[in-house]
Design a protein around this motif. Structure first.
Motif, PDB file in Angstrom:
ATOM      1  N   LYS A  49      -0.757  18.217 -21.296  1.00 51.39           N
ATOM      2  CA  LYS A  49      -0.585  17.146 -20.311  1.00 51.39           C
ATOM      3  C   LYS A  49      -1.267  17.531 -18.996  1.00 51.39           C
ATOM      4  O   LYS A  49      -1.059  18.611 -18.467  1.00 51.39           O
ATOM      5  CB  LYS A  49       0.901  16.893 -20.068  1.00 51.39           C
ATOM      6  N   GLN A  50      -2.092  16.632 -18.484  1.00 52.56           N
ATOM      7  CA  GLN A  50      -2.778  16.807 -17.201  1.00 52.56           C
ATOM      8  C   GLN A  50      -2.352  15.679 -16.274  1.00 52.56           C
ATOM      9  O   GLN A  50      -2.084  14.568 -16.732  1.00 52.56           O
ATOM     10  CB  GLN A  50      -4.293  16.762 -17.390  1.00 52.56           C
ATOM     11  N   GLU A  51      -2.318  15.959 -14.989  1.00 48.11           N
ATOM     12  CA  GLU A  51      -1.964  14.921 -14.018  1.00 48.11           C
ATOM     13  C   GLU A  51      -2.824  15.080 -12.772  1.00 48.11           C
ATOM     14  O   GLU A  51      -3.103  16.191 -12.345  1.00 48.11           O
ATOM     15  CB  GLU A  51      -0.479  15.017 -13.628  1.00 48.11           C
ATOM     16  N   ARG A  52      -3.237  13.940 -12.233  1.00 43.07           N
ATOM     17  CA  ARG A  52      -4.032  13.936 -11.008  1.00 43.07           C
ATOM     18  C   ARG A  52      -3.431  12.908 -10.070  1.00 43.07           C
ATOM     19  O   ARG A  52      -3.128  11.787 -10.460  1.00 43.07           O
ATOM     20  CB  ARG A  52      -5.474  13.580 -11.315  1.00 43.07           C
ATOM     21  N   THR A  53      -3.253  13.309  -8.829  1.00 42.50           N
ATOM     22  CA  THR A  53      -2.719  12.407  -7.810  1.00 42.50           C
ATOM     23  C   THR A  53      -3.822  12.037  -6.842  1.00 42.50           C
ATOM     24  O   THR A  53      -4.566  12.902  -6.371  1.00 42.50           O
ATOM     25  CB  THR A  53      -1.556  13.073  -7.041  1.00 42.50           C
ATOM     26  N   GLU A  54      -3.938  10.762  -6.561  1.00 40.32           N
ATOM     27  CA  GLU A  54      -4.910  10.243  -5.598  1.00 40.32           C
ATOM     28  C   GLU A  54      -4.124   9.692  -4.408  1.00 40.32           C
ATOM     29  O   GLU A  54      -3.152   8.967  -4.582  1.00 40.32           O
ATOM     30  CB  GLU A  54      -5.724   9.125  -6.255  1.00 40.32           C
ATOM     31  N   TRP A  55      -4.551  10.059  -3.194  1.00 43.16           N
ATOM     32  CA  TRP A  55      -3.887   9.572  -1.974  1.00 43.16           C
ATOM     33  C   TRP A  55      -4.697   8.445  -1.352  1.00 43.16           C
ATOM     34  O   TRP A  55      -5.916   8.548  -1.240  1.00 43.16           O
ATOM     35  CB  TRP A  55      -3.716  10.713  -0.967  1.00 43.16           C
ATOM     36  N   HIS A  56      -4.007   7.393  -0.950  1.00 39.82           N
ATOM     37  CA  HIS A  56      -4.640   6.222  -0.352  1.00 39.82           C
ATOM     38  C   HIS A  56      -4.012   5.958   1.015  1.00 39.82           C
ATOM     39  O   HIS A  56      -2.803   6.081   1.181  1.00 39.82           O
ATOM     40  CB  HIS A  56      -4.424   4.976  -1.222  1.00 39.82           C
ATOM     41  N   ARG A  57      -4.838   5.568   1.957  1.00 38.92           N
ATOM     42  CA  ARG A  57      -4.345   5.109   3.256  1.00 38.92           C
ATOM     43  C   ARG A  57      -4.256   3.586   3.173  1.00 38.92           C
ATOM     44  O   ARG A  57      -5.239   2.909   2.865  1.00 38.92           O
ATOM     45  CB  ARG A  57      -5.310   5.507   4.375  1.00 38.92           C
ATOM     46  N   VAL A  58      -3.065   3.054   3.418  1.00 37.62           N
ATOM     47  CA  VAL A  58      -2.831   1.613   3.377  1.00 37.62           C
ATOM     48  C   VAL A  58      -2.372   1.191   4.761  1.00 37.62           C
ATOM     49  O   VAL A  58      -1.479   1.821   5.347  1.00 37.62           O
ATOM     50  CB  VAL A  58      -1.755   1.244   2.327  1.00 37.62           C
ATOM     51  N   VAL A  59      -2.981   0.135   5.308  1.00 45.50           N
ATOM     52  CA  VAL A  59      -2.596  -0.358   6.628  1.00 45.50           C
ATOM     53  C   VAL A  59      -2.067  -1.792   6.515  1.00 45.50           C
ATOM     54  O   VAL A  59      -2.525  -2.577   5.699  1.00 45.50           O
ATOM     55  CB  VAL A  59      -3.754  -0.292   7.648  1.00 45.50           C
ATOM     56  N   PHE A  60      -1.081  -2.065   7.355  1.00 45.11           N
ATOM     57  CA  PHE A  60      -0.440  -3.373   7.406  1.00 45.11           C
ATOM     58  C   PHE A  60      -0.570  -3.929   8.818  1.00 45.11           C
ATOM     59  O   PHE A  60      -0.438  -3.180   9.792  1.00 45.11           O
ATOM     60  CB  PHE A  60       1.054  -3.249   7.079  1.00 45.11           C
ATOM     61  N   PHE A  61      -0.804  -5.228   8.926  1.00 51.66           N
ATOM     62  CA  PHE A  61      -0.899  -5.906  10.212  1.00 51.66           C
ATOM     63  C   PHE A  61       0.104  -7.058  10.253  1.00 51.66           C
ATOM     64  O   PHE A  61       0.585  -7.510   9.215  1.00 51.66           O
ATOM     65  CB  PHE A  61      -2.316  -6.465  10.431  1.00 51.66           C
ATOM     66  N   LYS A  62       0.383  -7.541  11.456  1.00 53.74           N
ATOM     67  CA  LYS A  62       1.197  -8.732  11.711  1.00 53.74           C
ATOM     68  C   LYS A  62       2.578  -8.609  11.076  1.00 53.74           C
ATOM     69  O   LYS A  62       3.252  -7.606  11.232  1.00 53.74           O
ATOM     70  CB  LYS A  62       0.456  -9.988  11.286  1.00 53.74           C
ATOM     71  N   LYS A  63       3.031  -9.634  10.371  1.00 52.95           N
ATOM     72  CA  LYS A  63       4.388  -9.651   9.805  1.00 52.95           C
ATOM     73  C   LYS A  63       4.592  -8.552   8.765  1.00 52.95           C
ATOM     74  O   LYS A  63       5.669  -7.976   8.671  1.00 52.95           O
ATOM     75  CB  LYS A  63       4.703 -11.012   9.189  1.00 52.95           C
ATOM     76  N   LEU A  64       3.545  -8.270   7.976  1.00 58.20           N
ATOM     77  CA  LEU A  64       3.670  -7.178   7.009  1.00 58.20           C
ATOM     78  C   LEU A  64       3.874  -5.836   7.711  1.00 58.20           C
ATOM     79  O   LEU A  64       4.582  -4.975   7.199  1.00 58.20           O
ATOM     80  CB  LEU A  64       2.441  -7.100   6.108  1.00 58.20           C
ATOM     81  N   ALA A  65       3.282  -5.678   8.880  1.00 62.44           N
ATOM     82  CA  ALA A  65       3.478  -4.445   9.646  1.00 62.44           C
ATOM     83  C   ALA A  65       4.926  -4.319  10.088  1.00 62.44           C
ATOM     84  O   ALA A  65       5.505  -3.233  10.048  1.00 62.44           O
ATOM     85  CB  ALA A  65       2.543  -4.408  10.854  1.00 62.44           C
ATOM     86  N   ASP A  66       5.530  -5.425  10.511  1.00 64.48           N
ATOM     87  CA  ASP A  66       6.940  -5.404  10.900  1.00 64.48           C
ATOM     88  C   ASP A  66       7.814  -4.986   9.723  1.00 64.48           C
ATOM     89  O   ASP A  66       8.691  -4.131   9.849  1.00 64.48           O
ATOM     90  CB  ASP A  66       7.389  -6.782  11.407  1.00 64.48           C
ATOM     91  N   THR A  67       7.565  -5.587   8.567  1.00 63.03           N
ATOM     92  CA  THR A  67       8.351  -5.281   7.372  1.00 63.03           C
ATOM     93  C   THR A  67       8.148  -3.829   6.945  1.00 63.03           C
ATOM     94  O   THR A  67       9.112  -3.108   6.678  1.00 63.03           O
ATOM     95  CB  THR A  67       7.954  -6.220   6.212  1.00 63.03           C
TER      96      THR A  67
END
Length: 146
Positions: A49-67
């Motif tokens: 078994k092999q596993e690889r993790t990928e990291w992502h930067r996700v940004v939220f604006f407006k109402k989604l940013a509040d949530t």
């Protein structure tokens, strides 16, 4: 549709840290950035078994940013739909680049334990399983918000 491109990203993963909340300098709008880990698991030629993790930067604006700023916590699992955007800036005369996901849709699938208990949080036994952050990019402070 032959003349149009498609820029759509769908991610399902776990948060590697609590949200980073900032405000835009011109209009004071809220911007929330999170580090989202997605993992891929497979068996190699020797059936190991092999596993690889990928990291992502996700940004939220407006109402989604509040949530996102209020409800997302480290270890929580989320589903995000958005678009890719690459930023470019200079740091000490060197060009820097970062590709990020600008979220347009957010679904919280479960959340890490809420110590206040006010949000009715439920958690499965695997919800606290956050991938190792050793290869996560920590360099958020030098990125300007546009």
């Amino acid at each position: 549709m032959a003349n149009r491109g498609v820029n759509k990203v769908i991610l399902l993963g776990r948060l590697g840290a609590d949200p980073d909340i900032r405000y835009l300098p011109n209009n004071g709008g809220k911007v929330v950035a999170v580090r989202l880990a997605t993992s891929e698991v497979w068996k190699d030629a020797k059936n190991v078994k092999q596993e690889r993790t990928e990291w992502h930067r996700v940004v939220f604006f407006k109402k989604l940013a509040d949530t996102a700023g209020e409800y997302l916590k480290k270890g929580g699992q989320i589903y995000v739909e958005g678009t890719l955007r690459t930023q470019q800036w200079d740091k000490n005369g060197e060009k820097r680049y970062r590709t990020e996901v600008v979220a347009h849709e957010l679904q919280m699938l479960d959340r890490a334990s809420d110590t206040s208990g006010t949000h009715g949080t439920h958690q499965s036994s695997s919800a606290s399983s956050v991938p190792d952050t050793a290869d996560m990019d920590e360099d958020f402070d030098d990125i300007p918000f546009f």
